[in-house]
Structures are given as structure tokens and as C-alpha cells.
Design a protein around this motif. Structure first.
Motif, PDB file in Angstrom:
ATOM      1  N   LEU A 178       0.823  -1.203   0.000  1.00 40.20           N
ATOM      2  CA  LEU A 178       0.000   0.000   0.000  1.00 40.20           C
ATOM      3  C   LEU A 178       0.859   1.256   0.000  1.00 40.20           C
ATOM      4  O   LEU A 178       1.580   1.532   0.960  1.00 40.20           O
ATOM      5  CB  LEU A 178      -0.931   0.002   1.215  1.00 40.20           C
ATOM      6  CG  LEU A 178      -1.967   1.119   1.269  1.00 40.20           C
ATOM      7  CD1 LEU A 178      -3.001   0.935   0.158  1.00 40.20           C
ATOM      8  CD2 LEU A 178      -2.666   1.131   2.623  1.00 40.20           C
ATOM      9  N   GLY A 179       0.769   2.026  -1.075  1.00 38.85           N
ATOM     10  CA  GLY A 179       1.443   3.312  -1.113  1.00 38.85           C
ATOM     11  C   GLY A 179       0.551   4.404  -0.542  1.00 38.85           C
ATOM     12  O   GLY A 179      -0.676   4.296  -0.578  1.00 38.85           O
ATOM     13  N   PHE A 180       1.159   5.443  -0.014  1.00 45.45           N
ATOM     14  CA  PHE A 180       0.385   6.589   0.474  1.00 45.45           C
ATOM     15  C   PHE A 180       1.144   7.864   0.128  1.00 45.45           C
ATOM     16  O   PHE A 180       2.367   7.933   0.230  1.00 45.45           O
ATOM     17  CB  PHE A 180       0.114   6.499   1.980  1.00 45.45           C
ATOM     18  CG  PHE A 180       1.340   6.594   2.853  1.00 45.45           C
ATOM     19  CD1 PHE A 180       1.697   7.790   3.461  1.00 45.45           C
ATOM     20  CD2 PHE A 180       2.130   5.478   3.080  1.00 45.45           C
ATOM     21  CE1 PHE A 180       2.828   7.874   4.269  1.00 45.45           C
ATOM     22  CE2 PHE A 180       3.261   5.552   3.886  1.00 45.45           C
ATOM     23  CZ  PHE A 180       3.608   6.759   4.481  1.00 45.45           C
ATOM     24  N   ALA A 181       0.410   8.854  -0.336  1.00 43.00           N
ATOM     25  CA  ALA A 181       1.018  10.111  -0.765  1.00 43.00           C
ATOM     26  C   ALA A 181       1.478  10.911   0.459  1.00 43.00           C
ATOM     27  O   ALA A 181       0.720  11.083   1.415  1.00 43.00           O
ATOM     28  CB  ALA A 181       0.025  10.924  -1.589  1.00 43.00           C
ATOM     29  N   ALA A 182       2.718  11.373   0.411  1.00 37.66           N
ATOM     30  CA  ALA A 182       3.284  12.172   1.505  1.00 37.66           C
ATOM     31  C   ALA A 182       3.941  13.415   0.927  1.00 37.66           C
ATOM     32  O   ALA A 182       4.820  13.313   0.067  1.00 37.66           O
ATOM     33  CB  ALA A 182       4.302  11.345   2.296  1.00 37.66           C
TER      34      ALA A 182
END
Length: 483
Positions: free
Chosen positions: A347-351
Motif C-alpha cells: 500500500l502506497g500513500f502520498a506524503a
């Protein structure tokens, strides 16, 4: 007897071909130990401290802070062995001379002259040997081929010592100095086979491609390379070059601030552009009552133990939804014309960071509970802000969660993070009037959006995924069916 060893910029993995020097950690004359970090570099993925494999005295540094070097270019030289403390190679600036700048691959149209020497150093490289250097005899400078003017030979026959060199057909892959040159030609629809490189053995330099593009623009804006023909020996005439440059940049108004698209920003630009070109995306969205989810989170945190973050709960909902709708946890193999469905969720998450937008990846998110997800999100976010993420922590995602609500935004139509197939966007949670149990009430409402690759599934699957996510947000007990 001291021996001088050259340490080159190593391969940093993930297909990276260059890096920018951020900070030197040693000076000329410093004593370094084996595996001691000597320089901090920034790639398109992250900032990395590079250790030196040699122990001894630093005798020279190549590249100033802010310079870009290709993989394989010299970083520094180290004198090792007996007598290294007093070693200084001829021509070395010493501790007071500062850093010596190494030529970059994209600057191969320029010549760097070594003081006290009649020779000229021209840096160039290929994918096999990115940082070789050759010596050009002084008489070549007087032969009519000026520094940086070798581009003339890219479109017509090359000139060496005033004699024309006929262009020859190229069989197999066209030899270019770096992948950047090949990408520049591809982006401008330029056929490299129509060029004759001015580099050694016909190697095509960046200057060759840029000259071909300027010449094409000057002749009416054609994107193909101009036909081979006679060209004045020596440097390109200033008036023609100025006219060509003016034609290329005529659509750009004068003034303003120019920021190079490089490093993280350049990588993001390339990836988003590729996503828009290759992925036929569609977006659906729904408003959901998040009141019960917020109450459940408050109850969890009131019970003691590590605090649970909201993004961790949303991530847990995503992994449960992907188990029901695995089509969205996939990618498209365009060459094989196949949809590849994954059996795991990274799971990628925008930071958002000071260096730009990055997407850290939580490995095997489907195997983590809310506490584990909270801890991993916190670790990766801190590393992202400090610029310490490794290339492995920024690649390999199969699905992305984008919480743009932290910016006070209600909705968005995000761009899919290529080569993934879908991204869930979460807006801000805000108090709104809502019909709850047949009566009008003030509830905490959030807008959820799903952007997906229409090649992997149809609207029914995407709608089913998004509706399940909304149901879990409105009634967290629905998750108990999958725990």
C-alpha cells in the motif's frame, strides 16, 4: 608507497542513472576509513549517503554541491598505503584548492581544460562506461571543430581535422551517451538513426540532439531531424543558433522564475505524464457519513496503548476491500497484453515533503493490523520528511491511498500512480447536515473518490469497491466480517 584509488558513483539500484551531489561529508586531505560515508546524494527516489570502500587520505573530489553526476562518474580519489598522509598528486588542489568539478554526461558538448596542460579533457559516458574521459590533442581545437560545436556532425557528416566524415547507416541499437539523450529524442519524436553522432565512434551526444531540434525548428518546426547536407565547418553560427533558439522558446513569455525538473520533482513529473499517456482512467466518488468511524477510533485510543491513526483505519478498510475486489490490486503488462493480479497488497500513500511529493510503500499491508499500520505510516512519514527513504521503500506499490483531506480539500480526481491500477482519495471530514435514521442531523461527512484503470475492470467492480469502503466508513462493524 602510496597508491591512489578512484572511487566512482556506484549503481544505486532501481534503474537510476544519475544523482545530484547534496553535501560533501569530507574535504581534500581528510583521512577516511573503509565504508565511511563521504557524500550525500539525491536521486530521483531519495537522498542517500554514499560510503567509500577505501581507507586512506582524500586527494581529490569531483563535483561541486548541486552538480549532477552519472552512475560510474568519479566521486573522489583516495591515497592508500604507506606514505598516504603526505601524498598529493600532481595538479591536485590540496585542501585550499576546493573541489574539482567532474564533467557531467549531459555536458559533453563542453570541454574542460586542465591548467598547466596542453590537452583538453572531454567527459563522456555510455551505459557500459558512463564516466570515461578521453584526451583530445590541441591541434583538434584549431581544426575547425570548436568545443560544443560537435553537434554539427550530428545532422551532417562529422568533421575531424577539417576533413568530412561520411555518415554511415547504423545497424542495431543506436549508440547514445546516456539514457537521457534517448529520452530527449523520444519526447521530441526524433529518430536517432537519422543523426551522425559527433562523439567518439559516432556516439550521439546530447548536444547533437539539441542541435537537430533547433535546426528542425528553424526550418519550420519539423520534429524530425533535418536532412544531411553541407554545414559550415566549426561552431554553429551565432545568428542561426539564436534564431533557432528563439523559435523553440517563442511560446514561453520572457521573465519569471525557471525551476529545473530534476530530482524528486522530475521523477514525479515523468511518472504522472506517463500515467496520463498510458492509463485510460475513470473516477467515481461518494459521500459517506464518517461519524461512527471517528467514534470507533476515539474508543480505541481511550482504551490505552498506542494511538491509532485515521489513515491506518482507512488503510485497513482498503486492504479488506481489495480482498473482495482483487481486480483493483493489479497492473497491466502492455507488452504481453495481460492484466497481472497481485496476491499481496503493498500500500502506497502520498506524503508531501519539502522535496516534493513522494509515495512511500507499506509492504504486505494486508497482514498488518491497525496498530502495525499506524507504526509503519509514522516511520515512513518521518523518513520521507528527512529524505532518508530508500529506493526500495518508494517502489513496488500495488495500490495507493491519497489522503488529500489534510490540505482542507473536499474532493479530487487523482492521477493513478503508474504502474498501479487504482487510487483511493479521501477528502476532509467536515460537519454537514445529513439524513440519519430518517431525521436531519449534523454528521461528520467525508467524500471518497476512486480513480481506476478502466482496462482492469468495469464500472461495476469499481463502484462495488467504493461502496464497500463507504459502508465500512459508515459502519465499522462491517470490517468484523473480514477480521
Amino acid at each position: 608507497m602510496a597508491q591512489v584509488l578512484e572511487f566512482k558513483l556506484p549503481d544505486l539500484g532501481e534503474g537510476l542513472t544519475e544523482a545530484e551531489i547534496v553535501r560533501w561529508m569530507v574535504e581534500v586531505g581528510d583521512v577516511v576509513a573503509v565504508d565511511q560515508p563521504v557524500v550525500e546524494v539525491e536521486t530521483a527516489k531519495a537522498m542517500v549517503e554514499v560510503p567509500c570502500p577505501y581507507g586512506g587520505v582524500v586527494t581529490a573530489r569531483f563535483g561541486e554541491e548541486g552538480a549532477e553526476l552519472p552512475v560510474g562518474a568519479p566521486l573522489l580519489t583516495v591515497a592508500v598505503g604507506e606514505g598516504a598522509d603526505g601524498h598529493r598528486p600532481a595538479g591536485d588542489p590540496g585542501t585550499g584548492g576546493g573541489a574539482v568539478r567532474a564533467p557531467r554526461a549531459e555536458e559533453t558538448g563542453e570541454e574542460k581544460t586542465s591548467e598547466g596542460s596542453g590537452n583538453v579533457l572531454v567527459g563522456y559516458g555510455t551505459s557500459e562506461a558512463p564516466a570515461r574521459r578521453r584526451r583530445v590533442r590541441p591541434e583538434r581545437r584549431a581544426s575547425g571543430v570548436a568545443p560544443g560545436a560537435g553537434a554539427a556532425g550530428a545532422v551532417v557528416s562529422g568533421r575531424v581535422n577539417g576533413r568530412a566524415r561520411a555518415a554511415e547507416p547504423v545497424d542495431g541499437p543506436v549508440p547514445v551517451i546516456s539514457p537521457l539523450v534517448r529520452r530527449l529524442a523520444r519526447q521530441n519524436d526524433l529518430d536517432l538513426r537519422e543523426l551522425t553522432g559527433s562523439g567518439p565512434d559516432g556516439l550521439i551526444l546530447r548536444a547533437d540532439v539539441e542541435y537537430a531540434l533547433r535546426a528542425a525548428a528553424a526550418q519550420g518546426g519539423r520534429t524530425a531531424a533535418p536532412e544531411a547536407g553541407p554545414h559550415p565547418a566549426g561552431p554553429v553560427r551565432e545568428d542561426a543558433a539564436a534564431a533557432a533558439v528563439g523559435t523553440v522558446s517563442s511560446t514561453v513569455p520572457p521573465g519569471g522564475v525557471r525551476t529545473p525538473l530534476k530530482g524528486v520533482r522530475g521523477a514525479v513529473a515523468d511518472k504522472l505524464s506517463r500515467s496520463r499517456r498510458e492509463i485510460p482512467d475513470a473516477t467515481c466518488w461518494v459521500d459517506a457519513d464518517a461519524t461512527e468511524l471517528m467514534r470507533a477510533r476515539a474508543a480505541m485510543n481511550a482504551a490505552g496503548g498506542p494511538k491509532i491513526s485515521l489513515v491506518a483505519l482507512l488503510a485497513r478498510i482498503c486492504t479488506a476491500a481489495l480482498a473482495r475486489f482483487p481486480e483493483l490490486n493489479s497492473t497491466v503488462d502492455t507488452q504481453a497484453r495481460e492484466v497481472v493480479q497481485f496476491d499481496h497488497v503493498n500500500l502506497g500513500f502520498a506524503a508531501q515533503t519539502d522535496r516534493g511529493l513522494v509515495v512511500p510503500v507499506v509492504r504486505d499491508a494486508h497482514r498488518r493490523d491497525a496498530e502495525g499500520l499506524t507504526a509503519e505510516f509514522a516511520r515512513l512519514t518521518e523518513a520521507a520528511r528527512a529524505g532518508r527513504l530508500t529506493p526500495g521503500e518508494l517502489t513496488g506499490g500495488t495500490f495507493t491511498l491519497n489522503n488529500y483531506g489534510v490540505f482542507g480539500v473536499d474532493g479530487s480526481t487523482p492521477i493513478v500512480n503508474h504502474p498501479e491500477a487504482a487510487m483511493l482519495g479521501v477528502g476532509r471530514i467536515v460537519l454537514k447536515p445529513w439524513v440519519h435514521e430518517g431525521e436531519l442531523a449534523v454528521r461528520q461527512v467525508v467524500q471518497l473518490s476512486l480513480t481506476f484503470d478502466h482496462r482492469v475492470c468495469d464500472g461495476g467492480t469499481a463502484g462495488g469497491f467504493l461502496r464497500y469502503v463507504a459502508d465500512c466508513v459508515e459502519q465499522p462493524a462491517v470490517l468484523l466480517r473480514t477480521l
